[in-house]
Enzyme design. Sequence first.
Site, PDB file in Angstrom:
ATOM      1  N   HIS B 124     -12.029 -63.546   3.847  1.00  0.00           N
ATOM      2  CA  HIS B 124     -11.648 -63.324   5.258  1.00  0.00           C
ATOM      3  C   HIS B 124     -10.626 -62.192   5.412  1.00  0.00           C
ATOM      4  CE1 HIS B 124     -13.916 -66.733   6.610  1.00  0.00           C
ATOM      5  NE2 HIS B 124     -13.189 -67.612   5.940  1.00  0.00           N
ATOM      6  N   ASP B 161     -20.273 -68.693   0.526  1.00  0.00           N
ATOM      7  CA  ASP B 161     -19.312 -69.570   1.200  1.00  0.00           C
ATOM      8  C   ASP B 161     -19.891 -69.958   2.566  1.00  0.00           C
ATOM      9  OD1 ASP B 161     -16.018 -70.079   1.069  1.00  0.00           O
ATOM     10  OD2 ASP B 161     -16.785 -69.904   3.115  1.00  0.00           O
ATOM     11  N   HIS B 163     -18.466 -70.110   5.339  1.00  0.00           N
ATOM     12  CA  HIS B 163     -17.924 -69.275   6.417  1.00  0.00           C
ATOM     13  C   HIS B 163     -18.336 -67.825   6.198  1.00  0.00           C
ATOM     14  CE1 HIS B 163     -15.073 -72.721   5.932  1.00  0.00           C
ATOM     15  NE2 HIS B 163     -15.222 -72.765   7.246  1.00  0.00           N
ATOM     16  N   ASP B 245     -18.201 -74.714   0.062  1.00  0.00           N
ATOM     17  CA  ASP B 245     -17.971 -75.539   1.248  1.00  0.00           C
ATOM     18  C   ASP B 245     -19.225 -75.700   2.124  1.00  0.00           C
ATOM     19  OD1 ASP B 245     -17.744 -72.850   1.668  1.00  0.00           O
ATOM     20  OD2 ASP B 245     -15.793 -72.914   2.649  1.00  0.00           O
TER      21      ASP B 245
END
Lengths: 152, 315
Positions: B124, B161, B163, B245
């Site tokens: 991120h 991931d 996200h 995740d």
Amino acid sequence: MFEFVSLRVHQYMSAPPVTVAPHMPLAEVEQLIEIHGINGCPVVDSDGRLLGMVTGFDLIKVCEIGPEALVPHYDDIMQRPVHGVMSPVPQTVDSDLPLTRVLQRMIDGRITGFAVVDSDRLVGMITRRDVLRALRESSPGDRSDSRTGSLS
Amino acid sequence: MTLLFSDPVFRRHDTSRGHPECPERVDAVLEALSKPDFDALQRRTPSPATVDRLASVHERRHVEAVLEAIPMQGHAFLDGDTCVSPDSGNAALRGAGAVCEAVDEVAQGRADTAFCAVRPPGHHATADVAMGFCLFNNAAVAAAHALNAHGMNRVAILDFDVHHGNGTQDIVWSRPGILYISSHQSPLYPGTGSASERGGSDNIVNMPLPPNSGSTEMRDAYDAVGLPAMEAFQPDLILLSAGFDAHRLDPLAGLNWTEDDYAWLTNRVLDLADRLCGGRVVSTLEGGYHLGALGNSVAAHVTALMGASKARDTC
């Protein structure tokens, strides 16, 4: 608030849950719902295996006005056994599931509560109220002490 | 041969009580990799990355500002989610350093594959913003390092991931030498990653996956879109932003992947790497917040990374 994401079902479920047997008359189920202030309860066999779920909605539904009668014959209907009106395949969760996942499933399915099942055995119930309590207790402005006080 | 990079400082990056990106994550990973099945892993401790190296993808004043924001004691929040404490700077520098060293080893043929069990995660972190638990973009720093220091022309970053790696996308956008492929849940944090975001030279491939989807949807997306894009790009090296995740038990998201899905994807990537780039794959830890699922998923992932190099050693 971060703490909510680490909480699991077993930390907030009610256990042991109020249960009913498949042959119990609906009148007794209604009484249990009333006494315990619950939405409904799991139906289990004598070995504790989950057979279904019966809720207030099921009791209302069986009183629906249909072609057989002009008015619902409440007293007769309430003598019928649970197994005829229960939802036979209730949605379940296991006790290790994160509460974030339970919350999402409650929203997606507009579900009020799940039976908690580990290795085929019913171990508890987790409801909207339990999830709200978990959210509240894991947040900085925790008001659980005052709430507990007013409940006792 | 497969390398495992880890460092005690990764567990000293303290993110405050109850934070899901917690020190116990590396404990879960290292515990899972301590079983006899993983005896063949070559364990290494990394050196910290230099500010110059981070400045190859980050704005220098951003790197300095992050390091200056590290408190002498207690915690400081860089945004609502991103918490730092006294050892966070060292952890972040060594995390980026680990992935760069892994690239060095794999690029020079001293290892086939590597897994970097680092914290904080990186994907991120944009060129000038630390966010979403991330300080520096470990995978992007390592990709730039592979291009700059090893004379590679094309590096692919595959990010699984749950996200979207908005930071990696931001950094890669106008760098045609880097391909960024991401599968992620949508809608979900940070809100970027639609399939229409394709980069300055079609070098970004986003595969948004719907909430509640699982193995079938992810395998279809990789078979139809992600892996063919990787093949067409012909990378000299593949980097993996390995978040775990998307697992069905993860508390921060709503996908339903299993350990088998991580093994499947890793094996597919390794098959491609064997054909395209001499099997060179470097993987770095991003998210994954259910400790049990994280340990088991990393074990499945690293088993696949090792299996490929074992097969090569014997032929």
